[in-house]
Design a protein around this motif. Sequence first.
Motif, mmCIF file in Angstrom:
data_model
loop_
_atom_site.group_PDB
_atom_site.id
_atom_site.type_symbol
_atom_site.label_atom_id
_atom_site.label_comp_id
_atom_site.label_asym_id
_atom_site.label_seq_id
_atom_site.Cartn_x
_atom_site.Cartn_y
_atom_site.Cartn_z
ATOM 1 N N UNK B 33 0.836 -1.199 0.000
ATOM 2 C CA UNK B 33 0.000 0.000 0.000
ATOM 3 C C UNK B 33 0.877 1.258 0.000
ATOM 4 N N UNK B 35 0.157 5.293 1.218
ATOM 5 C CA UNK B 35 -0.699 6.297 1.823
ATOM 6 C C UNK B 35 0.075 7.614 1.822
ATOM 7 N N UNK B 37 0.188 11.722 3.768
ATOM 8 C CA UNK B 37 -0.297 12.591 4.834
ATOM 9 C C UNK B 37 0.194 13.992 4.544
ATOM 10 N N UNK B 43 -4.077 10.839 7.384
ATOM 11 C CA UNK B 43 -3.455 9.885 6.474
ATOM 12 C C UNK B 43 -4.513 9.416 5.476
ATOM 13 N N UNK B 45 -5.423 7.051 1.919
ATOM 14 C CA UNK B 45 -5.072 5.928 1.080
ATOM 15 C C UNK B 45 -4.847 6.378 -0.361
#
Lengths: 112, 115
Positions: B33, B35, B37, B43, B45
């Motif tokens: 994955x 992600x 921020x 945060x 996806x």
Amino acid sequence: AQSVTQLDSQVPVFEEAPVELRCNYSSSVSVYLFWYVQYPNQGLQLLLKYLSGSTLVESINGFEAEFNKSQTSFHLRKPSVHISDTAEYFCAVSEGNTPLVFGKGTRLSVIA
Amino acid sequence: EPEVTQTPSHQVTQMGQEVILRCVPISNHLYFYWYRQILGQKVEFLVSFYNNEISEKSEIFDDQFSVERPDGSNFTLKIRSTKLEDSAMYFCASRWAGLANNEQFFGPGTRLTVL
């Protein structure tokens, strides 16, 4: 769609005092719930998780969280905080294999 | 204890330039994955990757983004033409396919600054 609400963006608390960081979620199905902690200049670390079974889950450093399905909450608590607990805390939810959906985070500041 | 690693820890680039962020997931994990921020925000996806293809992506993951697993260990995120709003901390995560509880292990992040 899932969502997570962390009502408190900042929580200052004196050392050795209790603390509760609130987390509410919305989901139409069964969920997995997580609390992640982010220390300054570091990545995300899993603090504790609820998958199934007992609604009260505990971490190794004294934090606990209780899954309350009727209130759709997963609040994080610690009876006595330490300076080293100062960090950002993120609540997250997933529905099985779906990506994690995070809340906006709560910055816990422990004051000596 | 095995961990997810990411390089570089901080990347500064000019707007319009291409960047590649690198991640080494935990060795027996099969789901990967990304992600991100943005400073002061939550945060979010970006994309998930399994069996050498994207399994899910968010609306943030537009044509400027791509992911690749070029060998047996690395997992990369490429941004073709960076924009100011791409400035963020980018986290890689991985999990073992056998876990139904979706416990994802996160790397320390790469801070991307677009000037």
